[in-house]
Design an enzyme around this catalytic site. Structure first.
Site, mmCIF file in Angstrom:
data_model
loop_
_atom_site.group_PDB
_atom_site.id
_atom_site.type_symbol
_atom_site.label_atom_id
_atom_site.label_comp_id
_atom_site.label_asym_id
_atom_site.label_seq_id
_atom_site.Cartn_x
_atom_site.Cartn_y
_atom_site.Cartn_z
ATOM 1 N N LYS A 16 104.977 109.866 20.690
ATOM 2 C CA LYS A 16 104.802 109.715 22.133
ATOM 3 C C LYS A 16 104.752 111.093 22.769
ATOM 4 O O LYS A 16 105.637 111.928 22.523
ATOM 5 C CB LYS A 16 105.959 108.915 22.728
ATOM 6 C CG LYS A 16 105.656 108.297 24.086
ATOM 7 C CD LYS A 16 104.722 107.120 23.941
ATOM 8 C CE LYS A 16 104.714 106.236 25.183
ATOM 9 N NZ LYS A 16 103.849 105.060 25.002
ATOM 10 N N THR A 61 105.720 103.694 19.664
ATOM 11 C CA THR A 61 105.854 104.889 20.491
ATOM 12 C C THR A 61 106.647 104.586 21.762
ATOM 13 O O THR A 61 107.292 105.478 22.318
ATOM 14 C CB THR A 61 104.477 105.473 20.846
ATOM 15 O OG1 THR A 61 103.729 104.526 21.618
ATOM 16 C CG2 THR A 61 103.703 105.826 19.590
ATOM 17 N N HIS A 257 91.147 140.153 34.083
ATOM 18 C CA HIS A 257 90.527 141.363 34.614
ATOM 19 C C HIS A 257 90.522 141.363 36.147
ATOM 20 O O HIS A 257 90.470 140.316 36.792
ATOM 21 C CB HIS A 257 89.089 141.476 34.112
ATOM 22 C CG HIS A 257 88.988 141.637 32.623
ATOM 23 N ND1 HIS A 257 89.378 142.785 31.982
ATOM 24 C CD2 HIS A 257 88.546 140.780 31.662
ATOM 25 C CE1 HIS A 257 89.180 142.634 30.678
ATOM 26 N NE2 HIS A 257 88.681 141.435 30.458
#
Length: 300
Positions: A16, A61, A257
Site C-alpha cells: 500500500k 493492501t 540555473h
C-alpha cells in the site's frame, strides 16, 4: 505462449502506498504532531498469486493500510525510523509466509507557530525546508537495514561559485564564469551500518547541517565552490565524519540555473550593465550525483 518452465519471477512485492497518518500527542496544554506518508511492500514465499491466481496468502493492501494506524495507536511514534522497523517486524512475525518487508516513510515538515518570540502550544505551520524520509528493509530472520534521508531542500547562494575549465569543445556554448549564482535542490540518502545507540533525529540533523555548512560556509564570508562536484564531496565527507554509524551516503545536486536577463535589446532604456536581474531555469538542468562510502578498514 511460453510455458511456466521457460520463465521465472525474478523479484516481486506488493503493498500500500501513500498511507496518510497524523499522530497527535498531548502533554497537558502542550501538543505535538507528526504527519507521515507510509508505503508498505511485502514479498511472499510463494508466487502462486501470480502463477495461478491463488490469493490465499495475500495480505490485503487494505489490511496493510489499517496496520499502520493500529500500530501507531498501540506503539506511538518515536521516530519514523523506529516506527518503520516496528511495521517491518510486525509483517514478518505475524505472517510466516512473508519473507521480506520494505517500509518507506516520509514526514511532513510541521513546526510550531511562533508569536512574540514564543512557541505556540498547539498551533503549527508547514515549513517545507525539506522532507525527511527513511527506508527499512528486513528479511525473515534478518537484521533490519535502515536508511534515512532528505529531499526537496532548495538552497541558493548569490556568489562564491564558479564555472571554469570545463571541456571547451564545439558543442559547448556556455562561457566560463568566475562568479555565478549556485542554486540546487538537495536529495540525500544514507545507510546505517549499525543502529545501536543511534539517536535518529540527531543524526538526521547532523547530516543536514553538514550539507548546509559545506554549501554556504561561514555566515560572514561564505565558502568558495569551484564545482558542484567538489561541494557535494565535501558535504558527504563532513556527514561521514559527524555520524560514524553511516556507512555510505548518496547525494544528488541538480543545477537550478539563474541566467542574467539580456537587456541588450532594450537600447532606448540605456541599461549597460546587469548583475541584479536573473531568469531562474530549473529545466533542463545539470545533475550531479555521487555515492561516498567508508573504506573497508574504517567501517564500524
Amino acid at each position: 505462449m511460453l510455458s511456466d518452465h521457460e520463465v521465472q519471477i525474478a523479484d516481486s512485492d506488493y503493498g500500500k502506498n501513500y498511507v496518510k497518518l497524523l499522530k497527535v500527542r498531548r502533554e497537558g496544554r502542550v501538543h505535538h504532531v507528526q504527519e507521515l506518508e507510509i508505503n508498505t511492500a511485502l514479498t511472499l514465499s510463494s508466487k502462486k498469486d501470480y502463477l495461478r491466481g491463488d490469493n490465499t496468502d495475500v495480505i490485503a493492501t487494505d489490511s496493510q493500510k489499517n496496520t499502520c494506524y493500529i500500530l501507531a495507536k498501540q506503539n506511538g511514534i518515536d521516530t519514523i525510523e523506529v516506527f518503520a522497523q516496528i511495521l517491518a517486524n510486525h509483517f514478518l512475525t505475524k505472517y510466516p509466509w512473508v519473507v521480506k518487508a520494505n517500509i518507506h516513510i516520509e514526514q511532513a515538515p510541521w513546526k510550531r507557530i511562533q508569536q512574540g518570540g514564543r512557541e505556540h502550544v498547539h498551533a503549527f505551520i508547514s515549513s517545507p525546508e525539506c522532507i525527511r524520509f527513511c527506508d527499512v528493509i528486513q528479511e525473515k530472520h534478518g537484521v533490519p537495514k535502515v536508511s534515512a534521508g532528505l529531499k526537496g531542500m532548495k538552497i541558493l547562494k548569490t556568489t562564491a561559485s564558479s564555472f571554469v575549465n570545463f571541456v571547451d569543445d564545439e558543442y559547448r556554448i556556455l562561457p566560463d564564469m568566475n562568479d555565478r549564482i549556485f542554486c540546487t535542490v538537495v536529495q540525500a540518502k544514507w545507510d546505517y551500518s549499525t543502529t545501536e545507540g543511534l539517536a535518529y533525529c540527531n543524526s538526521w540533523s547532523a547530516v543536514k547541517s553538514a550539507i548546509l555548512d559545506k554549501f554556504a560556509g561561514p555566515p560572514d564570508q561564505g565558502l568558495f565552490s569551484p564545482s558542484v562536484q567538489h561541494t557535494l564531496y565535501l558535504a558527504q565527507k563532513q556527514a561521514l565524519s559527524k555520524v560514524p554509524q553511516i556507512s555510505r551516503i548518496e547525494l544528488v545536486l541538480p543545477n537550478v540555473h539563474a541566467y542574467k536577463f539580456d537587456f541588450s535589446k532594450f537600447t532606448k532604456l540605456g541599461i549597460t550593465d546587469n548583475n541584479e536581474i536573473f531568469q531562474p531555469a530549473d529545466k533542463p538542468s545539470g545533475n550531479i550525483r555521487a555515492v561516498l562510502e567508508r573504506n573497508v578498514k574504517s567501517r564500524l
